[in-house]
Write a protein that holds these residues in place. Sequence first.
Motif, PDB file in Angstrom:
ATOM      1  N   ASP A 353     -24.677 -44.290  39.084  1.00 64.55           N
ATOM      2  CA  ASP A 353     -25.189 -44.180  37.915  1.00 64.55           C
ATOM      3  C   ASP A 353     -26.457 -44.994  37.537  1.00 64.55           C
ATOM      4  O   ASP A 353     -26.256 -46.267  37.185  1.00 64.55           O
ATOM      5  CB  ASP A 353     -24.126 -44.418  36.907  1.00 64.55           C
ATOM      6  N   TYR A 355     -28.346 -45.078  35.089  1.00 62.64           N
ATOM      7  CA  TYR A 355     -28.303 -45.063  33.493  1.00 62.64           C
ATOM      8  C   TYR A 355     -27.753 -46.396  32.937  1.00 62.64           C
ATOM      9  O   TYR A 355     -28.051 -46.921  31.752  1.00 62.64           O
ATOM     10  CB  TYR A 355     -28.039 -44.016  32.782  1.00 62.64           C
ATOM     11  N   THR A 356     -26.901 -46.975  33.792  1.00 65.09           N
ATOM     12  CA  THR A 356     -26.039 -48.302  33.391  1.00 65.09           C
ATOM     13  C   THR A 356     -26.770 -49.398  34.299  1.00 65.09           C
ATOM     14  O   THR A 356     -26.826 -49.216  35.449  1.00 65.09           O
ATOM     15  CB  THR A 356     -24.609 -48.130  33.405  1.00 65.09           C
ATOM     16  N   GLY A 359     -25.452 -50.197  37.837  1.00 65.04           N
ATOM     17  CA  GLY A 359     -24.609 -48.737  38.329  1.00 65.04           C
ATOM     18  C   GLY A 359     -25.147 -48.400  39.572  1.00 65.04           C
ATOM     19  O   GLY A 359     -24.347 -47.249  40.466  1.00 65.04           O
ATOM     20  N   CYS A 360     -26.132 -48.858  40.269  1.00 66.48           N
ATOM     21  CA  CYS A 360     -26.661 -48.190  41.444  1.00 66.48           C
ATOM     22  C   CYS A 360     -26.152 -49.078  42.461  1.00 66.48           C
ATOM     23  O   CYS A 360     -26.626 -50.625  42.411  1.00 66.48           O
ATOM     24  CB  CYS A 360     -28.157 -48.169  41.591  1.00 66.48           C
TER      25      CYS A 360
END
Length: 773
Positions: A353, A355-356, A359-360
């Motif tokens: 993700d 966007y957080t 998150g990646c």
Amino acid sequence: MPAMAATTPNLQAIAVVLLLSHLLAPASAQLQPLAGVARPGCRDRCGNITVPYPFGIGAGCYRDDGFSGFQLLCDDSRSPPRLTISDSNYQLASLSLDAGEARIYLNATRQCYKYNDTGIEASIGGRNDYYMFPTGSSPFYFSSAKNRLVAIGCPTLGYFVDTAGYFVSGCTSVCRPSQYIIPGQGSCTGVGCCESAIPPGAYYYEPYTLNLRQAALDPVFNDNATTCQYVFLVATEWFNNSYSDRTFFNRTDDFDVPVVLDWAVRNVGNCSAAQRNNTDYACRGVHSECVDSTNGAGYQCNCFKGYEGNPYLDDGCRDINECQRKDKYPCYGDCTNLPGNYTCKCRPGTSGDAYTANGCRPNDKFTLALKVVTGVSVGVFLSVFMCFWLYLGLQKRKLIRTKQRFFEQNGGVILQQQMRSYNSAGAGAAAGGFKIFSKEELEKATNNFSADRVLGRGGHGIVYKGVLEDKTVVAIKKSKMMEEAQTKEFAREMFILSQINHRNVVKLLGCCLEVEVPMLVYEFVSNGTLYHYIHDKDLKADITFDTRLRIAAESAEALAYMHSSASPPILHGDVKTANILLDDRLTAKVSDFGTSKLAPNDEAEIATLVQGTCGYLDPEYLMTCQLTDKSDVYSFGVVLLELLTRKKALYFDGPEEDRSLVSCFMTAMKAGQHEELLDSQVRKEMRADVLEEIAHLVMRCLSMSGEERPTMKEAAERLERLRRYQQHPWAQADGNPEERQTLLSMEQQDLPSVFRQQDVLDLEEGSTYTYSL
């Protein structure tokens, strides 16, 4: 009423100057100028306050809709410059486009008193101002959500009234020694300070205080009374952050407090009214939307999500580049700006993700294996899907071939050739009304032959009500079966039937040939069948003899036309009341050619299967299996008998000898009691001489021998003559019988053929009909 108050801060009071400086700084810091905030060529600031359109400074720079509150004045001679509302002279401290709010400063109403041991000695001054915005011409209302009414000092009642002097809101503040104050109750709970909410829609504010001190009260509480008592409208957030007992309780000076105003475009009402009045619609931005005001009538404009700017200006809402504002639109990967939105993906070699934060994550072997499995699964799925798609394609081709086979089997190719040759011969107007429908068209017209579309069921099939794409209402007959011999001649017979153009014959509009048993499409007749009209109708309801005679004559004309004037002649084969329809004017229309056929060229042609309806079948047809025009005459005789008696052709719940209407009538005729079989309304209206004439016609039609029966043409002419005679004043009068007999003899004379080309017959009073072949 007190004079209008000056709204400027008291610059001589150091505390108030510091207070204003403290409050103006954050408000201005939050309102940074935006690109295109004002009209081109207009000022967008006054001092440190942004002035967005629809507000403006100077001519042509503000929205001019009769609400002068959008016009602002900037006094640059002051330091800092002073921004005021033109129609009220109130000074603006801030102005928000997105929130639809403004902030002004108003003076707190004050009353001060001098006390002695017996109570109030004298009032030692104060001020009582009122504040208002012109109703009907100002966009401003006092905010009910962000303001409250506050009274400080004690003991006092603080309140405010509207323009009519009626109480709007208020509260009471009492005095207590400090030891009686309960800790944790808050700073404004009724002891030395009280507060109350205000209702929405308030544009007028006139505050008052009422001193409640009395000498009879306990001196302990009177000793805590304050010299001055205040009442004022104030912004809730500001008061919560600024009020304390020490700051306000014992003050005696004048001071200003901030008040929040709600503004909106209010000249036409809410959004729906404004959008109807498009010429004065305030939301001009392409990417803008209208929002109804929450405080009074009116509306505000907002940019769509993902856009910012001034929605009151043309092209004022512009796309936000979210990738450049990661504090508000987080992205922890590769960011791509989109119109009104953005996308964020993890960088190559990572997944998760984006966007957080965190998150990646880097791809591991398990993730790689998962991707391989996923890829294989997708490949297998695609293979299965392709096989299924090919199967569907083969089934579709098979269905198309089946439809084509049925189309050719039912004579569709021959019918198309006949229609083309007929049109090329110059008769396209007649043939153009006939259409070959596809199966899908009729399924769509009947909602896939839904049960709630069924108009009727018979021995030959089911009739559905359908609505074509051009909104034409039709009746669609879905037959159950058809003999192979009939199938071979079907197309030719349908083409001939489609050319019948008679007002008393239901028009055949087309057919569907790509099904095993062809479906027929007829014009829709709205008033049901003659059977339901005479049998299902309330038996106490009258049906006049003239109406019955007219329906019989019109039905006979239609059958006579098919027998004598159609080329080649057409035999109906199933004449009955259920196959005679009535339109909204009770005009008869012969329908249902399910058993119809062209008159055979070879008189020896014999049917392999007798078709028809019990009670109406020609006895001679039953014995010879040969359908003739006299078979239709016999069936019509039964229909005529039903009209006169309002009895059904067959009764299965009575004695065996009384089950047949024809048998009962024959027996009654021999006994001279046939009049008793007639419906009471017919006996009441029909003359005795007409009774004998029509009874004689019925007996001829019901003759066991076809040669003794009249032709349909003769029957139609006879019924029309009887109808004319029945309507004639001589027949209706109770006068000379010789005159009635003379009239009847005149009507019995031969008349010109009603079916000769371009003959015109006056069949009904004031009505002329022309029949063309």
